[in-house]
Design an enzyme around this catalytic site. Structure first.
Site, PDB file in Angstrom:
ATOM      1  CD  GLU A  35      -2.941   0.553  -0.242  1.00  0.00           C
ATOM      2  OE1 GLU A  35      -3.113   1.776  -0.268  1.00  0.00           O
ATOM      3  OE2 GLU A  35      -3.214  -0.165  -1.217  1.00  0.00           O
ATOM      4  CG  HIS A  37       5.880   0.269  -3.037  1.00  0.00           C
ATOM      5  ND1 HIS A  37       5.936  -0.883  -2.289  1.00  0.00           N
ATOM      6  CD2 HIS A  37       7.145   0.759  -3.077  1.00  0.00           C
ATOM      7  CE1 HIS A  37       7.180  -1.097  -1.901  1.00  0.00           C
ATOM      8  NE2 HIS A  37       7.934  -0.119  -2.351  1.00  0.00           N
ATOM      9  CG  ASP A 150      13.087   3.701   2.748  1.00  0.00           C
ATOM     10  OD1 ASP A 150      13.600   2.929   3.562  1.00  0.00           O
ATOM     11  OD2 ASP A 150      12.224   3.334   1.926  1.00  0.00           O
TER      12      ASP A 150
HETATM   13  O1  PAF Z   1      13.466   2.770  -1.673  1.00  0.00           O
HETATM   14  C1  PAF Z   1      13.727   1.853  -2.482  1.00  0.00           C
HETATM   15  O2  PAF Z   1      12.913   0.961  -2.750  1.00  0.00           O
HETATM   16  C2  PAF Z   1      15.089   1.829  -3.148  1.00  0.00           C
HETATM   17  O3  PAF Z   1      16.094   2.206  -2.274  1.00  0.00           O
HETATM   18  C3  PAF Z   1      15.140   2.618  -4.461  1.00  0.00           C
HETATM   19  C4  PAF Z   1      14.920   4.114  -4.209  1.00  0.00           C
HETATM   20  C5  PAF Z   1      14.090   2.106  -5.425  1.00  0.00           C
HETATM   21  C6  PAF Z   1      16.510   2.466  -5.115  1.00  0.00           C
HETATM   22  O4  PAF Z   1      16.774   1.128  -5.420  1.00  0.00           O
END
Ligand code: PAF
Length: 281
Positions: A35, A37, A150
């Protein structure tokens, strides 16, 4: 939704979309979509973008002994989630497409990568910057969407985009949480049912820290101590760090002056989880 696996097809599809007057939105991912993403993809769709999603498990951001080989790769489910969330173009390249034969160029972040997760994952943010720079160069997005979960990655990427003069706007979207507060993450799939219950303590700990700060506590050591107690109470874990930092510079604060970010990384057997909360006052 179209799916492409090589750089030239990807560029062609994007050039055509741009010619038709569309802005290009980009959601880079490593798959194992959830969810969190979906919220990024929907955000880009709602902004009216031609939405490009990449699914690429980037080998250079995994350290030796990390979970590169077992990282979930449920491509059918991922493609379905992309389609239903409003993705226009799915880019799902092989490793050799992003790291061609003879590859040796890397993008190295600066001091922003020194604290928090940096010391526990040597080379990780260099791998992230390298792949994001390459993907940005392929997609040339107007806006790229990242998740606040992140947080350190988002700050480092903002810096990289400014430093390398990418013409891309970075939009950082809120953390999406499970009903018990656990931040959604692909790596939650590694948790046993018992660990899954224990994992809710990360958010409880962050909330405890937030309440203390909101009640006037200004000593970061005391806030960290209280969060550690919540985590310890929930069961055995290995705490990589609990930090109170400036949300923009990531500098650690001993004497708290809001807004601050409380960030933590905890290893439950087999899964390393991160989370954070911004406390504004
Ligand atoms: O956050 C993520 O899934 C990864 O670190 C990314 C930004 C796609 C880079 O591989």
């Amino acid at each position: 939704m179209n799916t492409v696996t090589n750089v030239s097809e990807c560029r062609q599809a994007i050039t055509a979309a741009r010619k038709s007057g569309k802005s290009i939105g980009f959601v880079p991912t490593m798959g194992g979509l959830h969810e969190g993403h979906a919220s990024l993809i929907r955000r880009s769709r709602d902004a009216g973008d031609f939405v490009v999603v990449s699914i690429f498990v980037n080998p250079t951001q995994f350290g030796a002994g990390e979970d590169f080989s077992r990282y979930p790769r449920p491509i059918e489910n991922d493609a379905a989630l992309c389609r239903s969330s409003g993705c226009s173009l799915l880019f799902n390249p092989e490793v050799s497409e992003i790291y061609p034969p003879g590859d040796e160029t890397r993008v190295r972040p600066g001091r922003l990568a020194d604290g928090m997760c940096g010391p526990f994952r040597p080379g990780h943010f260099e791998g992230v910057c390298t792949v994001v720079a390459r993907l940005f160069n392929i997609v040339q997005p107007d806006t790229a969407y990242f998740g606040q979960k992140d947080a350190q990655q988002a700050v480092i990427i903002r810096r990289m985009v400014a430093d390398l003069r990418f013409p891309t706007r970075i939009e950082v979207c809120p953390i999406v949480r499970e009903p018990d507060g656990l931040a959604m993450s692909t790596r939650n799939a590694y948790l046993s049912p018992e660990q899954r219950k224990q994992a809710a303590s990360l958010y409880r700990g962050l909330r405890t820290g937030q309440e203390l700060i909101q009640r006037g506590e200004r000593n970061a050591g005391k806030v960290v101590f209280a969060i550690r107690a919540v985590l310890d109470d929930a069961g055995p874990s290995h705490i990589d760090y609990i930090a109170v930092v400036d949300p923009e510079t990531l500098a650690e604060q001993d004497e708290i002056s809001p807004p601050v970010m409380i960030a933590l990384a905890v290893r439950l057997e087999g899964a390393r989880l991160i989370d954070n909360l911004i406390v504004t006052k």
